[in-house]
Write a protein that holds these residues in place. Structure first.
Motif, PDB file in Angstrom:
ATOM      1  N   PHE A 109      -5.889   4.430  45.713  1.00 54.09           N
ATOM      2  CA  PHE A 109      -6.858   3.687  46.516  1.00 54.09           C
ATOM      3  C   PHE A 109      -7.323   2.467  45.728  1.00 54.09           C
ATOM      4  N   ASP A 110      -7.708   1.407  46.455  1.00 53.30           N
ATOM      5  CA  ASP A 110      -8.134   0.168  45.808  1.00 53.30           C
ATOM      6  C   ASP A 110      -9.392  -0.405  46.442  1.00 53.30           C
ATOM      7  N   ASP A 111     -10.105   0.413  47.230  1.00 48.96           N
ATOM      8  CA  ASP A 111     -11.311  -0.051  47.908  1.00 48.96           C
ATOM      9  C   ASP A 111     -12.567   0.521  47.263  1.00 48.96           C
ATOM     10  N   ASN A 112     -12.453   0.899  46.013  1.00 46.14           N
ATOM     11  CA  ASN A 112     -13.600   1.449  45.280  1.00 46.14           C
ATOM     12  C   ASN A 112     -14.524   0.329  44.813  1.00 46.14           C
ATOM     13  N   ASN A 113     -15.766   0.686  44.533  1.00 38.97           N
ATOM     14  CA  ASN A 113     -16.756  -0.284  44.058  1.00 38.97           C
ATOM     15  C   ASN A 113     -17.486   0.271  42.846  1.00 38.97           C
ATOM     16  N   GLN A 114     -18.071  -0.632  42.064  1.00 38.63           N
ATOM     17  CA  GLN A 114     -18.988  -0.222  41.005  1.00 38.63           C
ATOM     18  C   GLN A 114     -19.953  -1.358  40.733  1.00 38.63           C
ATOM     19  N   GLY A 115     -21.117  -0.996  40.251  1.00 36.04           N
ATOM     20  CA  GLY A 115     -22.140  -1.998  39.979  1.00 36.04           C
ATOM     21  C   GLY A 115     -23.517  -1.384  40.093  1.00 36.04           C
ATOM     22  N   TRP A 213     -35.408   2.890  43.415  1.00 32.56           N
ATOM     23  CA  TRP A 213     -34.519   3.246  42.296  1.00 32.56           C
ATOM     24  C   TRP A 213     -33.426   2.201  42.238  1.00 32.56           C
ATOM     25  N   VAL A 214     -33.010   1.839  41.036  1.00 34.98           N
ATOM     26  CA  VAL A 214     -31.870   0.938  40.879  1.00 34.98           C
ATOM     27  C   VAL A 214     -31.095   1.360  39.642  1.00 34.98           C
ATOM     28  N   GLY A 215     -29.777   1.395  39.777  1.00 35.89           N
ATOM     29  CA  GLY A 215     -28.971   1.796  38.628  1.00 35.89           C
ATOM     30  C   GLY A 215     -27.487   1.658  38.887  1.00 35.89           C
ATOM     31  N   TYR A 216     -26.735   1.872  37.833  1.00 37.19           N
ATOM     32  CA  TYR A 216     -25.274   1.772  37.898  1.00 37.19           C
ATOM     33  C   TYR A 216     -24.670   3.017  38.541  1.00 37.19           C
ATOM     34  N   TYR A 217     -23.704   2.789  39.439  1.00 38.16           N
ATOM     35  CA  TYR A 217     -22.864   3.878  39.920  1.00 38.16           C
ATOM     36  C   TYR A 217     -21.572   3.302  40.475  1.00 38.16           C
ATOM     37  N   TRP A 218     -20.720   4.182  40.967  1.00 37.56           N
ATOM     38  CA  TRP A 218     -19.413   3.732  41.443  1.00 37.56           C
ATOM     39  C   TRP A 218     -18.955   4.618  42.597  1.00 37.56           C
ATOM     40  N   SER A 219     -17.936   4.155  43.302  1.00 36.69           N
ATOM     41  CA  SER A 219     -17.333   4.957  44.370  1.00 36.69           C
ATOM     42  C   SER A 219     -15.820   5.011  44.148  1.00 36.69           C
ATOM     43  N   ARG A 246     -19.351 -11.820  31.748  1.00 38.78           N
ATOM     44  CA  ARG A 246     -19.491 -10.691  32.683  1.00 38.78           C
ATOM     45  C   ARG A 246     -20.387 -11.057  33.860  1.00 38.78           C
ATOM     46  N   GLY A 247     -20.591 -12.376  34.100  1.00 41.20           N
ATOM     47  CA  GLY A 247     -21.500 -12.814  35.141  1.00 41.20           C
ATOM     48  C   GLY A 247     -20.877 -12.925  36.522  1.00 41.20           C
ATOM     49  N   THR A 248     -20.048 -11.958  36.901  1.00 40.57           N
ATOM     50  CA  THR A 248     -19.491 -11.885  38.249  1.00 40.57           C
ATOM     51  C   THR A 248     -19.472 -10.420  38.675  1.00 40.57           C
ATOM     52  N   GLU A 249     -19.044 -10.171  39.918  1.00 46.42           N
ATOM     53  CA  GLU A 249     -18.834  -8.795  40.327  1.00 46.42           C
ATOM     54  C   GLU A 249     -17.732  -8.181  39.473  1.00 46.42           C
TER      55      GLU A 249
END
Length: 330
Positions: A109-115, A213-219, A246-249
């Motif tokens: 899969f290639d539709d994962n996200n993180q941030g 709440w705000v924090g790092y996670y991924w899918s 590192r100033g981009t998505e």
């Protein structure tokens, strides 16, 4: 005597040839790698079911850290790896691929996200729960510095708190750099939890209480599947800017299926099947939610997933193989 020496020589060559056949020729047992997260275990179980019931192979799983299992894959101790997150181990992945240690056969899969994520109710509110929007203009990671009072650090009143990745994770350094480039450290504290489970517990506590709440996670993960979260925006990925600040998505992170270099000759039929293996983050998360809601093991979730998505996995194999697997599932 000469005849005896000649005979021994023939026997030795025969033994060596047989040994070579075991390591480089066909194999009976296919070993898959398990680096420790649920989605790879589900995909392993799906693949194992097809390998065993459809193609008649035995399978085993070798568990360990990402570093250990990827090295085992390079060495040939692990034949198949169902989830290599290419950007997370970019240097090792590129090095191993260029050296020909293993081969990428498909993109799982290639539709994962993180941030950085926030509960969607922070921006939009949730009328059913009586929650008013807390930061209706919040859109980007850089916007976070405007809202220290919304994401207040309970140990440092007046400043906000952003939950980083766990200490020791490589991505934590990336979040550190984003703090600097977006000026988040002007008003926000950079908090590193001791583990993934600690970060999840913090999120769940806040979510169930309706707090910000705000924090790092991924899918794909159970967390992003189960909870309504919004990924905060960043400038579109640019390789030069990313490498500098590192100033981009986050860069695209294809999650691929790989096989050891000897595998195409060892199990050509399974190699062909794996070339067709393709899912998505959404499809993967369905299995993770099933595991959570039914207190199920990955093997049970894989069987449920295959019953729900027969049209998908049967497209990866021939009709006769598909029939064998369906008979076994039933």
């Amino acid at each position: 005597m000469k005849k005896l020496v000649a005979l021994l020589g023939v026997l030795l060559l025969t033994i060596l040839a047989a040994c070579g056949s075991d390591t480089e020729g066909e194999i009976d047992t296919i070993v898959l790698g398990d680096a420790g997260w649920d989605s790879i275990r589900v995909h392993n179980s799906i693949a194992q079911t097809i390998m065993e019931e459809g193609f008649g192979y035995d399978t085993e799983v070798t568990s360990g850290s990402t570093a250990a299992t990827v090295q085992g894959h390079r060495d040939g101790d692990i034949n198949v790896y169902m989830e290599i997150w290419t950007d997370n181990i970019k240097e090792v992945y590129e090095e191993a691929t260029e050296a020909g240690d293993f081969e990428t056969v498909s993109v799982n899969f290639d539709d994962n996200n993180q941030g950085l994520y926030v509960p969607t109710y922070v921006i939009e509110g949730d009328p059913e729960r009586g929650i008013e929007p807390m930061a209706p203009e919040l859109r980007t990671v850089e916007d976070l510095k405007k809202y220290p009072e919304v994401f207040e650090d309970p140990e440092d009143p007046g400043r906000g708190r952003i939950i980083n990745a766990p200490s020791g994770w490589a991505v934590a350094e990336t979040i550190d750099e984003k703090f600097e480039v977006y000026g988040l450290d002007e008003t926000m504290n950079n908090f590193m939890p001791g583990s993934d489970s600690a970060a999840v517990a913090d999120l769940v506590d806040a979510y169930e209480a309706g707090r910000a709440w705000v924090g790092y996670y991924w899918s794909p993960t159970l967390v992003t599947a189960k909870y309504d979260l919004t990924l905060l925006e960043e400038p579109e990925y640019d390789e030069e800017i990313w490498n500098e600040t590192r100033g981009t998505e986050f860069p695209p992170n294809d999650v691929v299926v790989t096989v050891h270099k000897d595998f195409p000759e060892q199990a050509p039929d399974v190699y062909e099947f794996l070339q067709n293996y393709e899912t998505s983050s959404e499809l993967t998360e369905e299995a993770l939610v099933y595991m959570d809601e039914n207190d199920a093991e990955p093997e049970e979730a894989a069987k449920w997933w295959m019953e729900e998505h027969e049209d998908i996995w049967t497209s990866w194999v021939s009709e006769d193989i598909a029939e064998k697997v369906k008979d076994a599932l039933n």
